[in-house]
Design an enzyme around this catalytic site. Sequence first.
Site, PDB file in Angstrom:
ATOM      1  CG  ASN A  34      -1.608  -3.002   2.402  1.00  0.00           C
ATOM      2  OD1 ASN A  34      -1.817  -1.786   2.493  1.00  0.00           O
ATOM      3  ND2 ASN A  34      -2.502  -3.911   2.782  1.00  0.00           N
TER       4      ASN A  34
ATOM      5  CB  CYS B  43      -6.942   1.442   7.814  1.00  0.00           C
ATOM      6  SG  CYS B  43      -5.216   1.518   7.298  1.00  0.00           S
TER       7      CYS B  43
ATOM      8  N   GLY C  76     -11.492 -11.813   3.812  1.00  0.00           N
ATOM      9  CA  GLY C  76     -10.207 -12.210   4.396  1.00  0.00           C
ATOM     10  C   GLY C  76      -9.795 -13.581   3.901  1.00  0.00           C
TER      11      GLY C  76
HETATM   12  C1  SIN Z   1      -3.922   1.267   3.075  1.00  0.00           C
HETATM   13  O1  SIN Z   1      -4.273   2.022   2.151  1.00  0.00           O
HETATM   14  O2  SIN Z   1      -2.864   1.454   3.693  1.00  0.00           O
HETATM   15  C2  SIN Z   1      -4.777   0.078   3.465  1.00  0.00           C
HETATM   16  C3  SIN Z   1      -6.148   0.473   3.816  1.00  0.00           C
HETATM   17  C4  SIN Z   1      -6.786  -0.428   4.833  1.00  0.00           C
HETATM   18  O3  SIN Z   1      -6.144  -1.340   5.375  1.00  0.00           O
HETATM   19  O4  SIN Z   1      -7.958  -0.203   5.145  1.00  0.00           O
END
Ligand code: SIN
Length: 301
Positions: free
Chosen positions: A69, A127, A240
């Site tokens: 994502n 992130c 995880g």
């Molecule tokens: C996201 O909102 O893109 C993911 C956030 C994250 O990986 O901390």
Amino acid sequence: MVSLRTDVGTVALDRPGMVASGIMDETGPSLARMIECGCGAVVTKSVGLEPNAGHANPCFTEVPGGYVNAMGLPNPGIELFAEEMEVAVKAGKVVGSIYGASPEDFSKLAGRMEDYGACAVELNLSCPHAKGYGMEVGTDPAMVRAIVGAVKSSVSIPVWAKLTPNTHILQDIGRAVQDAGGDAVVAINTLKAMVIEPEFARPLLSNRFGGLSGQGVRPVGVRAIYDLRTVLDIPLVGVGGIYDWRDAAQYIMAGASAFQIGSAVGSVGPEVFSQVNKGLEEFMKDYGYDSISSMVGAAHE
Ligand code: SIN
């Protein structure tokens, strides 16, 4: 008699599992719903100072064993998030996840989360794909020390730091959190990843890069917690690729006092928490562990 209650420093949890940041945690009602599913606490979606629409679609795709994502940290901003927190904290313990670009940003956000009734604040230093945020600030030990130190002097709730596996100096970063007075380390966030569509000869995600989560990242997360346990004294929270009780037990035995579940909430469903709780209780009975604390770090002995 076995007990699933556990402590992450001064945060006492009736159950060791929490919803990880990013899953079913953007609204008050979804946070409240997850609390009813057998978690000890829920972690909010990471919230920043200003409203953020996130990345354009496609921002999410399934891969074998998990997801990639790049949502782009979508959130309504810390002021509007007040109304979601009001609903959520009535239902149970809420850890407020926040992201920022500087110690000042993190301090302001942490102060608001404290006002809203969060039981702890989780700093998103991890992130893997947000310009200027996440691991871009969270892989520099000096910056991590400055952020954690600033937040510690502006709030009285516990300060947890969520770290990235995308580094070869994880232990140094963990030490920076501890030296600055951080109350716990959460590991891991997603692994920086990419999926390419051969027919279009381009990356599938609009952001090109994303973060890999799910079963495939579990051994990386377990190793990260094990490595951190060898150098840190503060509590650890493992996250995880936890899909069942065996996965949760691995993190606890590597050194985590509690754990978070993200992707499995999507692929198994919210009932993953009650399944993990039941499985852990049975395992603990069969193998003579009377408490979570008696299992923490067992794999180091
Ligand atoms: C996201 O909102 O893109 C993911 C956030 C994250 O990986 O901390």
